[in-house]
Design a protein around this motif. Sequence first.
Motif, PDB file in Angstrom:
ATOM      1  N   UNK A  79     -71.932 -38.617  18.951  1.00 27.83           N
ATOM      2  CA  UNK A  79     -72.677 -38.809  20.275  1.00 27.83           C
ATOM      3  C   UNK A  79     -73.181 -37.197  20.334  1.00 27.83           C
ATOM      4  N   UNK A  80     -74.788 -37.305  21.056  1.00 28.39           N
ATOM      5  CA  UNK A  80     -74.925 -36.594  20.991  1.00 28.39           C
ATOM      6  C   UNK A  80     -75.240 -35.542  22.523  1.00 28.39           C
ATOM      7  N   UNK A  81     -74.611 -34.401  22.428  1.00 23.17           N
ATOM      8  CA  UNK A  81     -74.287 -33.678  23.953  1.00 23.17           C
ATOM      9  C   UNK A  81     -74.669 -32.512  24.288  1.00 23.17           C
ATOM     10  N   UNK A  82     -74.015 -32.030  25.239  1.00 24.97           N
ATOM     11  CA  UNK A  82     -74.721 -30.924  25.665  1.00 24.97           C
ATOM     12  C   UNK A  82     -74.073 -30.342  26.787  1.00 24.97           C
ATOM     13  N   UNK A  83     -72.939 -28.987  26.186  1.00 24.57           N
ATOM     14  CA  UNK A  83     -72.193 -28.833  27.480  1.00 24.57           C
ATOM     15  C   UNK A  83     -72.763 -27.792  28.369  1.00 24.57           C
ATOM     16  N   UNK A  84     -71.936 -27.679  28.913  1.00 21.58           N
ATOM     17  CA  UNK A  84     -72.707 -26.584  30.508  1.00 21.58           C
ATOM     18  C   UNK A  84     -72.442 -25.212  30.011  1.00 21.58           C
ATOM     19  N   UNK A  85     -73.965 -25.255  30.084  1.00 22.32           N
ATOM     20  CA  UNK A  85     -74.145 -23.294  29.667  1.00 22.32           C
ATOM     21  C   UNK A  85     -74.051 -22.982  28.049  1.00 22.32           C
ATOM     22  N   UNK A  86     -75.340 -24.427  27.131  1.00 22.89           N
ATOM     23  CA  UNK A  86     -74.947 -24.255  26.319  1.00 22.89           C
ATOM     24  C   UNK A  86     -76.613 -24.483  26.103  1.00 22.89           C
ATOM     25  N   UNK A  87     -77.198 -24.689  27.215  1.00 27.40           N
ATOM     26  CA  UNK A  87     -78.864 -25.016  26.773  1.00 27.40           C
ATOM     27  C   UNK A  87     -79.254 -23.916  26.628  1.00 27.40           C
ATOM     28  N   UNK A  88     -80.022 -24.379  24.900  1.00 27.03           N
ATOM     29  CA  UNK A  88     -80.931 -23.097  24.905  1.00 27.03           C
ATOM     30  C   UNK A  88     -82.022 -24.251  25.529  1.00 27.03           C
ATOM     31  N   UNK A  89     -83.389 -22.920  25.671  1.00 35.35           N
ATOM     32  CA  UNK A  89     -84.524 -22.847  25.816  1.00 35.35           C
ATOM     33  C   UNK A  89     -85.773 -22.180  24.460  1.00 35.35           C
ATOM     34  N   UNK A  90     -86.264 -22.290  23.887  1.00 34.78           N
ATOM     35  CA  UNK A  90     -87.391 -21.896  23.344  1.00 34.78           C
ATOM     36  C   UNK A  90     -88.600 -21.076  23.452  1.00 34.78           C
ATOM     37  N   UNK A 209     -82.510 -32.379  20.166  1.00 31.04           N
ATOM     38  CA  UNK A 209     -82.086 -30.966  19.324  1.00 31.04           C
ATOM     39  C   UNK A 209     -83.186 -29.311  19.896  1.00 31.04           C
ATOM     40  N   UNK A 210     -84.381 -29.749  20.807  1.00 28.23           N
ATOM     41  CA  UNK A 210     -84.331 -28.411  21.228  1.00 28.23           C
ATOM     42  C   UNK A 210     -84.339 -27.557  22.312  1.00 28.23           C
ATOM     43  N   UNK A 211     -82.942 -28.438  22.929  1.00 29.73           N
ATOM     44  CA  UNK A 211     -82.601 -28.628  23.844  1.00 29.73           C
ATOM     45  C   UNK A 211     -81.507 -27.715  23.644  1.00 29.73           C
ATOM     46  N   UNK A 212     -80.495 -27.900  21.790  1.00 28.63           N
ATOM     47  CA  UNK A 212     -79.498 -27.271  21.057  1.00 28.63           C
ATOM     48  C   UNK A 212     -78.207 -28.462  21.418  1.00 28.63           C
ATOM     49  N   UNK A 213     -78.371 -29.682  22.009  1.00 25.26           N
ATOM     50  CA  UNK A 213     -77.563 -30.539  21.512  1.00 25.26           C
ATOM     51  C   UNK A 213     -76.933 -30.452  20.183  1.00 25.26           C
ATOM     52  N   UNK A 214     -75.940 -31.070  20.343  1.00 27.40           N
ATOM     53  CA  UNK A 214     -75.356 -31.137  18.971  1.00 27.40           C
ATOM     54  C   UNK A 214     -74.341 -32.904  18.833  1.00 27.40           C
ATOM     55  N   UNK A 215     -73.224 -33.712  17.839  1.00 25.39           N
ATOM     56  CA  UNK A 215     -72.988 -34.184  17.707  1.00 25.39           C
ATOM     57  C   UNK A 215     -72.042 -33.974  17.867  1.00 25.39           C
ATOM     58  N   UNK A 216     -71.511 -34.830  18.358  1.00 24.59           N
ATOM     59  CA  UNK A 216     -69.383 -34.685  18.165  1.00 24.59           C
ATOM     60  C   UNK A 216     -68.900 -36.357  18.150  1.00 24.59           C
ATOM     61  N   UNK A 217     -67.841 -36.432  17.864  1.00 28.60           N
ATOM     62  CA  UNK A 217     -66.684 -37.625  17.260  1.00 28.60           C
ATOM     63  C   UNK A 217     -66.547 -38.414  18.808  1.00 28.60           C
ATOM     64  N   UNK A 218     -66.694 -39.846  18.401  1.00 30.10           N
ATOM     65  CA  UNK A 218     -66.949 -40.535  19.672  1.00 30.10           C
ATOM     66  C   UNK A 218     -65.868 -39.855  20.525  1.00 30.10           C
ATOM     67  N   UNK A 219     -64.366 -40.084  19.664  1.00 27.24           N
ATOM     68  CA  UNK A 219     -63.479 -39.816  20.618  1.00 27.24           C
ATOM     69  C   UNK A 219     -63.229 -38.604  21.262  1.00 27.24           C
ATOM     70  N   UNK A 220     -63.923 -37.340  20.909  1.00 23.96           N
ATOM     71  CA  UNK A 220     -64.001 -36.066  21.608  1.00 23.96           C
ATOM     72  C   UNK A 220     -64.913 -36.726  23.080  1.00 23.96           C
ATOM     73  N   UNK A 221     -65.783 -37.029  22.328  1.00 17.55           N
ATOM     74  CA  UNK A 221     -66.715 -37.863  23.884  1.00 17.55           C
ATOM     75  C   UNK A 221     -65.542 -37.737  24.827  1.00 17.55           C
ATOM     76  N   UNK A 222     -65.275 -39.206  24.337  1.00 17.38           N
ATOM     77  CA  UNK A 222     -64.552 -39.331  25.235  1.00 17.38           C
ATOM     78  C   UNK A 222     -63.463 -39.512  25.482  1.00 17.38           C
ATOM     79  N   UNK A 223     -62.926 -38.173  25.563  1.00 15.60           N
ATOM     80  CA  UNK A 223     -61.842 -36.902  26.177  1.00 15.60           C
ATOM     81  C   UNK A 223     -62.892 -36.083  27.422  1.00 15.60           C
ATOM     82  N   UNK A 224     -63.919 -36.453  26.609  1.00 19.36           N
ATOM     83  CA  UNK A 224     -64.694 -34.988  27.512  1.00 19.36           C
ATOM     84  C   UNK A 224     -65.255 -35.909  28.815  1.00 19.36           C
ATOM     85  N   UNK A 225     -65.454 -36.969  28.502  1.00 22.09           N
ATOM     86  CA  UNK A 225     -66.032 -38.030  29.793  1.00 22.09           C
ATOM     87  C   UNK A 225     -64.190 -38.229  30.833  1.00 22.09           C
TER      88      UNK A 225
END
Length: 230
Positions: A79-90, A209-225
Amino acid sequence: MPPKLNLPHSEASGSVTRGKSLPVFTTRYAFPSTEGLGESMYLGAGADLEPDTLLYAYSHGFFPWYEKPPILWCSPPQRTVLRAGELHISRSLKKALKRSNLEIRCDSSFTEVIRLCARVRPETWITDEMQSAYVKLFELGWAHSWEAYEDSRLVGGIYGVVLGRAAFLESTFHLQNNAGKIALVNMYEQLLGSGAQFFDFQVPSEIAESFGAYEVPRATFEKMLRQALV
Protein backbone atom coordinates in the motif's frame (compact mmCIF):
# COMPACT_ATOMS: atom_id res chain seq x y z
CA MET A 1 -11.32 -13.71 -11.51
CA PRO A 2 -11.90 -12.71 -7.86
CA PRO A 3 -14.71 -14.47 -6.00
CA LYS A 4 -18.24 -13.15 -6.39
CA LEU A 5 -19.60 -11.48 -3.27
CA ASN A 6 -22.87 -12.83 -1.94
CA LEU A 7 -25.31 -11.68 0.69
CA PRO A 8 -25.00 -13.46 4.04
CA HIS A 9 -27.94 -15.63 5.03
CA SER A 10 -29.51 -12.90 7.15
CA GLU A 11 -29.69 -10.48 4.18
CA ALA A 12 -29.91 -7.65 6.70
CA SER A 13 -29.61 -4.14 5.32
CA GLY A 14 -26.32 -2.33 5.86
CA SER A 15 -26.22 0.38 8.48
CA VAL A 16 -24.04 2.94 10.20
CA THR A 17 -24.16 2.68 13.98
CA ARG A 18 -22.79 5.51 16.06
CA GLY A 19 -20.24 4.51 18.66
CA LYS A 20 -18.43 6.61 21.25
CA SER A 21 -16.16 8.12 18.62
CA LEU A 22 -16.09 6.95 15.02
CA PRO A 23 -19.17 5.10 13.72
CA VAL A 24 -19.01 1.32 13.40
CA PHE A 25 -19.71 0.49 9.77
CA THR A 26 -21.54 -2.66 8.70
CA THR A 27 -22.67 -4.01 5.35
CA ARG A 28 -25.10 -6.62 4.08
CA TYR A 29 -22.40 -8.18 1.88
CA ALA A 30 -20.14 -11.01 3.03
CA PHE A 31 -16.71 -9.58 2.23
CA PRO A 32 -13.92 -12.09 2.90
CA SER A 33 -10.90 -11.39 5.08
CA THR A 34 -7.66 -10.27 3.46
CA GLU A 35 -5.86 -13.11 5.23
CA GLY A 36 -4.57 -15.54 2.66
CA LEU A 37 -4.92 -13.01 -0.17
CA GLY A 38 -1.16 -13.10 -0.71
CA GLU A 39 0.11 -11.12 -3.68
CA SER A 40 -3.34 -10.77 -5.23
CA MET A 41 -4.95 -7.35 -4.92
CA TYR A 42 -8.53 -8.41 -5.64
CA LEU A 43 -10.65 -9.27 -2.64
CA GLY A 44 -13.91 -9.92 -4.49
CA ALA A 45 -16.29 -8.88 -7.25
CA GLY A 46 -19.83 -7.57 -7.07
CA ALA A 47 -21.75 -5.85 -4.25
CA ASP A 48 -22.68 -2.18 -4.78
CA LEU A 49 -21.43 1.36 -4.24
CA GLU A 50 -23.95 2.43 -1.62
CA PRO A 51 -22.55 4.54 1.24
CA ASP A 52 -22.67 1.75 3.82
CA THR A 53 -20.77 -0.59 1.48
CA LEU A 54 -18.09 1.99 0.68
CA LEU A 55 -17.63 3.04 4.30
CA TYR A 56 -17.32 -0.58 5.41
CA ALA A 57 -14.73 -1.16 2.69
CA TYR A 58 -12.59 1.87 3.55
CA SER A 59 -12.74 1.12 7.27
CA HIS A 60 -11.43 -2.39 6.52
CA GLY A 61 -8.67 -1.33 4.15
CA PHE A 62 -10.05 -2.01 0.67
CA PHE A 63 -11.66 0.07 -2.06
CA PRO A 64 -13.45 -0.22 -5.43
CA TRP A 65 -11.33 -0.02 -8.57
CA TYR A 66 -12.73 -1.08 -11.92
CA GLU A 67 -13.59 0.33 -15.35
CA LYS A 68 -16.64 -1.80 -16.17
CA PRO A 69 -18.89 -4.17 -14.18
CA PRO A 70 -18.57 -6.09 -12.02
CA ILE A 71 -17.26 -3.88 -9.23
CA LEU A 72 -13.81 -5.09 -8.16
CA TRP A 73 -12.69 -4.60 -4.55
CA CYS A 74 -8.97 -4.05 -4.11
CA SER A 75 -6.53 -4.52 -1.27
CA PRO A 76 -3.02 -4.15 -2.75
CA PRO A 77 -0.33 -6.37 -1.19
CA GLN A 78 1.80 -3.21 -0.95
CA ARG A 79 0.00 0.00 0.00
CA THR A 80 1.34 3.44 -0.96
CA VAL A 81 1.15 5.73 2.06
CA LEU A 82 2.54 8.86 3.63
CA ARG A 83 2.64 9.15 7.40
CA ALA A 84 2.00 12.43 9.18
CA GLY A 85 4.99 14.75 9.09
CA GLU A 86 6.66 13.02 6.14
CA LEU A 87 5.44 15.18 3.26
CA HIS A 88 8.25 16.02 0.84
CA ILE A 89 7.90 19.22 -1.17
CA SER A 90 10.30 19.55 -4.08
CA ARG A 91 12.31 22.71 -4.65
CA SER A 92 10.27 23.56 -7.75
CA LEU A 93 6.97 23.11 -5.91
CA LYS A 94 8.20 25.29 -3.03
CA LYS A 95 8.85 28.04 -5.57
CA ALA A 96 5.42 27.51 -7.11
CA LEU A 97 3.79 27.73 -3.67
CA LYS A 98 5.57 31.02 -2.94
CA ARG A 99 4.55 32.51 -6.30
CA SER A 100 1.02 31.13 -6.27
CA ASN A 101 -1.97 33.44 -6.14
CA LEU A 102 -4.43 30.55 -6.20
CA GLU A 103 -7.35 30.59 -3.81
CA ILE A 104 -7.75 27.25 -2.04
CA ARG A 105 -11.19 26.19 -0.88
CA CYS A 106 -12.51 23.05 0.79
CA ASP A 107 -15.75 21.29 -0.17
CA SER A 108 -16.97 24.14 -2.36
CA SER A 109 -17.15 22.20 -5.67
CA PHE A 110 -16.95 18.48 -4.91
CA THR A 111 -19.06 17.37 -7.87
CA GLU A 112 -17.04 19.49 -10.29
CA VAL A 113 -13.73 18.20 -8.89
CA ILE A 114 -14.63 14.54 -9.31
CA ARG A 115 -16.06 15.23 -12.77
CA LEU A 116 -12.85 16.93 -13.88
CA CYS A 117 -10.70 14.17 -12.35
CA ALA A 118 -12.55 11.79 -14.66
CA ARG A 119 -12.57 14.06 -17.71
CA VAL A 120 -8.83 14.77 -17.85
CA ARG A 121 -8.02 11.05 -18.19
CA PRO A 122 -8.45 9.24 -21.53
CA GLU A 123 -9.19 6.03 -19.59
CA THR A 124 -10.60 6.22 -16.09
CA TRP A 125 -12.09 4.17 -13.29
CA ILE A 126 -14.07 7.25 -12.24
CA THR A 127 -17.22 6.18 -14.06
CA ASP A 128 -20.58 7.93 -13.80
CA GLU A 129 -21.56 5.30 -11.23
CA MET A 130 -18.45 6.00 -9.16
CA GLN A 131 -19.02 9.74 -9.36
CA SER A 132 -22.58 9.39 -8.09
CA ALA A 133 -21.44 7.13 -5.26
CA TYR A 134 -18.80 9.54 -3.99
CA VAL A 135 -21.13 12.51 -4.29
CA LYS A 136 -23.41 10.62 -1.88
CA LEU A 137 -20.47 10.16 0.50
CA PHE A 138 -19.76 13.87 0.22
CA GLU A 139 -23.36 14.74 1.05
CA LEU A 140 -23.07 12.52 4.14
CA GLY A 141 -19.85 14.25 5.21
CA TRP A 142 -17.37 11.43 4.58
CA ALA A 143 -15.86 12.53 1.25
CA HIS A 144 -14.17 15.89 0.79
CA SER A 145 -12.54 17.99 -1.88
CA TRP A 146 -9.95 20.74 -1.97
CA GLU A 147 -10.10 23.15 -4.88
CA ALA A 148 -7.64 25.60 -6.40
CA TYR A 149 -9.17 28.67 -8.04
CA GLU A 150 -7.68 31.38 -10.18
CA ASP A 151 -9.98 34.37 -10.70
CA SER A 152 -13.00 32.24 -9.75
CA ARG A 153 -12.02 29.54 -12.29
CA LEU A 154 -11.44 26.03 -10.96
CA VAL A 155 -7.95 25.02 -12.16
CA GLY A 156 -7.03 22.15 -9.87
CA GLY A 157 -8.29 19.93 -7.10
CA ILE A 158 -8.25 16.67 -5.19
CA TYR A 159 -10.92 14.54 -3.54
CA GLY A 160 -10.89 11.68 -1.09
CA VAL A 161 -12.45 10.02 1.92
CA VAL A 162 -11.63 10.87 5.54
CA LEU A 163 -12.37 8.41 8.35
CA GLY A 164 -11.11 9.17 11.83
CA ARG A 165 -7.43 10.04 11.50
CA ALA A 166 -7.00 8.32 8.12
CA ALA A 167 -7.19 10.14 4.78
CA PHE A 168 -7.75 8.14 1.59
CA LEU A 169 -6.74 10.15 -1.48
CA GLU A 170 -8.73 9.18 -4.55
CA SER A 171 -7.73 11.43 -7.44
CA THR A 172 -6.43 14.84 -8.42
CA PHE A 173 -6.46 17.01 -11.53
CA HIS A 174 -4.92 20.21 -12.80
CA LEU A 175 -5.73 22.61 -15.61
CA GLN A 176 -2.79 24.80 -14.63
CA ASN A 177 0.71 23.65 -13.74
CA ASN A 178 1.00 22.52 -10.10
CA ALA A 179 -2.59 23.51 -9.24
CA GLY A 180 -3.51 19.97 -8.19
CA LYS A 181 -0.34 19.62 -6.13
CA ILE A 182 -0.95 22.95 -4.42
CA ALA A 183 -4.46 21.78 -3.51
CA LEU A 184 -2.96 18.55 -2.14
CA VAL A 185 -0.46 20.43 0.03
CA ASN A 186 -3.28 22.51 1.50
CA MET A 187 -5.34 19.36 2.09
CA TYR A 188 -2.37 17.74 3.85
CA GLU A 189 -1.78 20.74 6.10
CA GLN A 190 -5.45 21.06 7.02
CA LEU A 191 -5.88 17.38 7.84
CA LEU A 192 -2.56 17.25 9.66
CA GLY A 193 -3.84 20.05 11.87
CA SER A 194 -6.93 17.94 12.56
CA GLY A 195 -4.84 14.99 13.74
CA ALA A 196 -4.48 12.85 10.60
CA GLN A 197 -2.03 9.99 11.13
CA PHE A 198 -1.50 8.94 7.52
CA PHE A 199 -2.48 9.61 3.92
CA ASP A 200 -3.31 6.65 1.69
CA PHE A 201 -2.39 6.99 -2.00
CA GLN A 202 -3.47 3.35 -2.50
CA VAL A 203 -1.08 2.44 -5.35
CA PRO A 204 2.18 3.92 -6.68
CA SER A 205 1.87 6.98 -8.90
CA GLU A 206 4.00 9.87 -10.08
CA ILE A 207 2.30 12.34 -7.76
CA ALA A 208 2.56 9.99 -4.77
CA GLU A 209 6.27 9.50 -5.39
CA SER A 210 6.82 13.25 -5.80
CA PHE A 211 5.49 13.84 -2.28
CA GLY A 212 7.61 11.08 -0.75
CA ALA A 213 4.97 8.37 -0.40
CA TYR A 214 6.22 4.80 -0.13
CA GLU A 215 4.91 1.25 0.01
CA VAL A 216 4.16 -0.73 3.16
CA PRO A 217 2.93 -4.34 3.39
CA ARG A 218 -0.83 -4.91 3.57
CA ALA A 219 -0.59 -6.12 7.18
CA THR A 220 1.28 -2.95 8.19
CA PHE A 221 -1.30 -0.78 6.49
CA GLU A 222 -4.18 -2.58 8.19
CA LYS A 223 -2.51 -2.05 11.58
CA MET A 224 -2.05 1.65 10.78
CA LEU A 225 -5.70 1.86 9.81
CA ARG A 226 -6.95 0.19 12.99
CA GLN A 227 -4.94 2.66 15.07
CA ALA A 228 -6.26 5.63 13.07
CA LEU A 229 -9.88 4.58 13.53
CA VAL A 230 -9.76 4.25 17.31
